[in-house]
Design a protein around this motif. Sequence first.
Motif, mmCIF file in Angstrom:
data_model
loop_
_atom_site.group_PDB
_atom_site.id
_atom_site.type_symbol
_atom_site.label_atom_id
_atom_site.label_comp_id
_atom_site.label_asym_id
_atom_site.label_seq_id
_atom_site.Cartn_x
_atom_site.Cartn_y
_atom_site.Cartn_z
ATOM 1 N N TYR A 103 0.810 -1.208 0.000
ATOM 2 C CA TYR A 103 0.000 0.000 0.000
ATOM 3 C C TYR A 103 0.848 1.264 0.000
ATOM 4 C CZ TYR A 103 -3.054 3.715 1.250
ATOM 5 O OH TYR A 103 -3.727 4.903 1.233
ATOM 6 N N PHE A 170 -7.385 -0.618 -16.530
ATOM 7 C CA PHE A 170 -8.686 -1.267 -16.665
ATOM 8 C C PHE A 170 -8.956 -1.709 -18.089
ATOM 9 C CE2 PHE A 170 -8.956 1.135 -12.813
ATOM 10 C CZ PHE A 170 -9.581 0.241 -11.968
ATOM 11 N N PHE A 171 -8.446 -0.928 -19.056
ATOM 12 C CA PHE A 171 -8.677 -1.276 -20.451
ATOM 13 C C PHE A 171 -7.329 -1.357 -21.149
ATOM 14 C CE2 PHE A 171 -12.424 1.161 -19.106
ATOM 15 C CZ PHE A 171 -13.332 0.121 -19.160
ATOM 16 N N ARG A 172 -6.966 -2.563 -21.535
ATOM 17 C CA ARG A 172 -5.628 -2.765 -22.049
ATOM 18 C C ARG A 172 -5.371 -2.098 -23.397
ATOM 19 N NH1 ARG A 172 -3.254 -6.399 -18.406
ATOM 20 N NH2 ARG A 172 -4.154 -5.511 -16.552
ATOM 21 N N ASP A 173 -6.435 -1.703 -24.090
ATOM 22 C CA ASP A 173 -6.194 -1.093 -25.397
ATOM 23 C C ASP A 173 -5.997 0.423 -25.305
ATOM 24 O OD1 ASP A 173 -8.786 -0.945 -24.688
ATOM 25 O OD2 ASP A 173 -9.624 -1.565 -26.596
ATOM 26 N N PRO A 255 -8.886 2.348 -5.424
ATOM 27 C CA PRO A 255 -9.192 1.162 -4.615
ATOM 28 C C PRO A 255 -9.398 -0.104 -5.458
ATOM 29 C CG PRO A 255 -10.550 3.011 -3.944
ATOM 30 C CD PRO A 255 -9.833 3.437 -5.174
ATOM 31 N N ALA A 258 -5.949 -3.047 -7.346
ATOM 32 C CA ALA A 258 -5.411 -4.348 -6.965
ATOM 33 C C ALA A 258 -6.257 -5.490 -7.506
ATOM 34 C CB ALA A 258 -5.306 -4.441 -5.452
ATOM 35 N N GLU A 259 -7.558 -5.221 -7.722
ATOM 36 C CA GLU A 259 -8.435 -6.291 -8.179
ATOM 37 C C GLU A 259 -8.435 -6.439 -9.685
ATOM 38 O OE1 GLU A 259 -12.347 -5.692 -6.402
ATOM 39 O OE2 GLU A 259 -11.220 -4.740 -4.791
ATOM 40 N N LYS B 13 -16.258 -9.097 1.431
ATOM 41 C CA LYS B 13 -15.586 -8.727 0.194
ATOM 42 C C LYS B 13 -16.140 -9.565 -0.949
ATOM 43 C CE LYS B 13 -12.868 -6.756 -2.545
ATOM 44 N NZ LYS B 13 -12.921 -5.319 -2.783
ATOM 45 N N PHE B 15 -16.088 -10.520 -5.058
ATOM 46 C CA PHE B 15 -15.329 -10.488 -6.307
ATOM 47 C C PHE B 15 -16.231 -10.929 -7.434
ATOM 48 C CE2 PHE B 15 -11.453 -11.170 -3.657
ATOM 49 C CZ PHE B 15 -10.832 -10.008 -4.039
ATOM 50 N N TYR B 21 -14.563 -7.230 -18.784
ATOM 51 C CA TYR B 21 -14.169 -6.533 -20.000
ATOM 52 C C TYR B 21 -12.919 -5.746 -19.716
ATOM 53 C CZ TYR B 21 -18.914 -7.793 -21.018
ATOM 54 O OH TYR B 21 -20.048 -8.503 -21.196
ATOM 55 N N ASN B 22 -11.790 -6.185 -20.250
ATOM 56 C CA ASN B 22 -10.594 -5.400 -19.949
ATOM 57 C C ASN B 22 -10.021 -4.700 -21.171
ATOM 58 O OD1 ASN B 22 -9.472 -7.564 -21.117
ATOM 59 N ND2 ASN B 22 -8.163 -8.137 -19.406
ATOM 60 N N SER B 23 -10.837 -4.535 -22.181
ATOM 61 C CA SER B 23 -10.427 -3.606 -23.224
ATOM 62 C C SER B 23 -11.648 -2.845 -23.704
ATOM 63 C CB SER B 23 -9.761 -4.347 -24.384
ATOM 64 O OG SER B 23 -10.724 -5.056 -25.111
ATOM 65 N N LEU B 24 -11.411 -1.623 -24.161
ATOM 66 C CA LEU B 24 -12.525 -0.800 -24.628
ATOM 67 C C LEU B 24 -13.232 -1.471 -25.788
ATOM 68 C CD1 LEU B 24 -10.917 2.737 -24.509
ATOM 69 C CD2 LEU B 24 -12.813 1.923 -23.136
ATOM 70 N N ARG B 25 -12.462 -2.191 -26.612
ATOM 71 C CA ARG B 25 -13.022 -2.856 -27.791
ATOM 72 C C ARG B 25 -14.098 -3.863 -27.386
ATOM 73 N NH1 ARG B 25 -8.765 -6.276 -30.659
ATOM 74 N NH2 ARG B 25 -9.629 -7.734 -29.169
ATOM 75 N N LEU B 27 -15.638 -3.700 -24.323
ATOM 76 C CA LEU B 27 -16.609 -3.055 -23.451
ATOM 77 C C LEU B 27 -17.710 -2.368 -24.248
ATOM 78 C CD1 LEU B 27 -17.338 -2.106 -20.510
ATOM 79 C CD2 LEU B 27 -16.193 0.004 -21.138
ATOM 80 N N ILE B 85 -4.700 -2.448 0.598
ATOM 81 C CA ILE B 85 -4.538 -2.573 -0.846
ATOM 82 C C ILE B 85 -5.919 -2.702 -1.486
ATOM 83 C CG2 ILE B 85 -3.585 -4.005 -2.685
ATOM 84 C CD1 ILE B 85 -1.386 -4.741 -0.628
ATOM 85 N N MET B 86 -6.833 -3.373 -0.788
ATOM 86 C CA MET B 86 -8.202 -3.493 -1.281
ATOM 87 C C MET B 86 -9.157 -2.883 -0.267
ATOM 88 S SD MET B 86 -8.522 -7.308 -2.722
ATOM 89 C CE MET B 86 -7.558 -7.863 -4.117
ATOM 90 N N LYS B 87 -10.303 -2.456 -0.782
ATOM 91 C CA LYS B 87 -11.327 -1.916 0.103
ATOM 92 C C LYS B 87 -12.391 -2.978 0.332
ATOM 93 C CE LYS B 87 -11.677 3.054 -0.035
ATOM 94 N NZ LYS B 87 -12.216 4.207 -0.739
#
Lengths: 261, 423
Positions: A103, A170-173, A255, A258-259, B13, B15, B21-25, B27, B85-87
Amino acid sequence: MKEELQELYKYRGLLYMITYRDIKVRYKQSVMGFLWAILMPVLIVMSGIIVRYAYGLAAHVPLRTADIASVAVKSLPWAFLVSSIRFSCNSLINNQNLVTKIYFPKEIFPMAAVLASLFDLFVASGALLIFLLLIHTGWSAYLIWIPLLVVTMVLLATGIGMIVAAASLFFRDVKFIVEVLLTFGIFFTPVFFEVGMFGDKGKWLLLNPVGPILEGLSACIARHQSPDLSWFAYSLGFALFALLGGFVFFKHLEPAFAESV
Amino acid sequence: MSDVALRMEHVYKKFRKGEIYNSLRDLLPALTGRMFQQRELREDDQREFWALQDLSFEVKRGEAFGIIGQNGAGKSTALKILSRIMKPTKGCMVVDGRLSALIEVSAGFHQDLTGRENIFLHGTILGMTKREIESKLDQIIAFSGIEEFIDTPVKRYSTGMFARLGFSVAAHVDPEVLIVDEVLSVGDYVFQRKCVDRMKEVIRGGATVLFVSHNLRSVAEFCQRALLLDKGRTVRIGPAQEVIAAYLNRSGGEHSADTNSSPVSISKVTVRNESGERSQFQSGQKAWIDVELIARSRCTKLSVSLYIRDEYCTLVFNTSTERLGHGNFTLEEGEAFLCTFELQLNMATGIFHPSVLVNRYDIQREYDRWEPAATIYVSSPDDVRGFVHCFPRVVRQEIRAVSEANLAGATRRVASGEACRSE
């Protein structure tokens, strides 16, 4: 907001350490060492001179030393902006280990990327100074504007850096989009040309907040004039807004860092 | 300052699993798709899972507290929430004092920097000031035991050296609350001992320690109280020994064979003493292991093997019914087979995992394996280390004067020994 800033102040030693690491690693890895900081601006200056020379031929206007000085003066801050945004963009991804394990205020990463690029700018400025002396640019009291213009540039770079750093996690592109924007950004920014060449339409180019800063630097160093104050105020306002917005945006997403990695 | 150093109150917590979706394309089409299909939103809810549910505990100042549980029990999530590190999704968490987390000891290292530079970098990341690091630099380097290579880039270090340097830096942060996750398992035996001693020193110094580990032995050694987690829920909280016992009783092993298809399978394994099933034994005590097999079709020339491994999977002991002179046996369809091994547990303090195997020696066929079938904790009142308890006693001890001639001889031997080493 106040607490976050206090915390950032508490971790200033870490900001210094990460910046030191980034600089050290960059210069250690490249065989050329400090030449690395100069290579990129030199390339930009040279391409700028070619563009200006071609323009001069087409318009039947001879290339003056002031034009060359102007291109050289504007290339360096542009190279700084490109490198700080590029390094900030990857700063969180490259430090995943630290982002997910320990942290501390994570805005330190994009900030360190900007500061490391600023170090490069200083190294390159040394070379620029020699170049300007060689072509007898001369000096004037307007040089006093330089620190203010550079600080505005740093604020703008930090703001944008924080936004792209968080978004790229968050967005790899985002990384690729930023890369494309940086490549073509030079055509929408008065680096190789002067806003004056466009006549009345020139003001549209100054809407790009980087424009007035570069024009201002060119004015006070190459042309021995005062920068356009209202346009400078516009850039400064934009930079402060970007910094504030970037910080809020970054802190809002922090926040979840990390996830998401 | 209050009495409580660290408190968690009803922490939850959540998850999301599955596709993120980890790319805009990806999303953008998904967003437009979602506007037309409300159903997808509900599916999203099903993809969520709770990593922690209603976790509450308190750690008092100066206490060492352990968190144990199987993989995926939520231990690391709990630590990440504690170290901010996390909330948490719900609930709250209070930490009183300077907190330092040793979650991964060498996370802050950069490959291209030298050991010395990395000490400064990693130390700063862990919250030390530059001056603090400078004053402790010699101590840190000496502790790591890699003085020779301290100015070499760490990318040329071995994994062990890397971890040792990491721990050395981490061990010299003086926090009020220390969170430790599996960091004691680095380096060789000598270095591990050094780490354990250093941890004890930190605890004696009045720091509050939160300790997460699979290594039950170190939890038992360090912690007064512990918490057992399972699938994000608190199973038990209390004195460390009791919680460890509860954990050992819960952890069952895994069948290798599909119980429905194998012709013969192990149906039951229990470890007991005279009075019934248990998991804690004294060194030198007797234990009985009952094994029950069921045959689904006719099987010939069978025997039952028993293996005992320690917590690092090292084989400690192995035997089988056939090798103990009982010959092999044949089971008809629908028959069950029962046998009991009687053992004398001549082991030193530690955790051991008995496993059971049904096989046929002559064709080397294994029908079923249950590994580990149980987990037992052997404790001994004497301080002995290693696998076996040899029940040692010191039967003679004396101090005697040495004559001049003998002393001179001994000095010569030492001197020549050093000469050899320096060559």
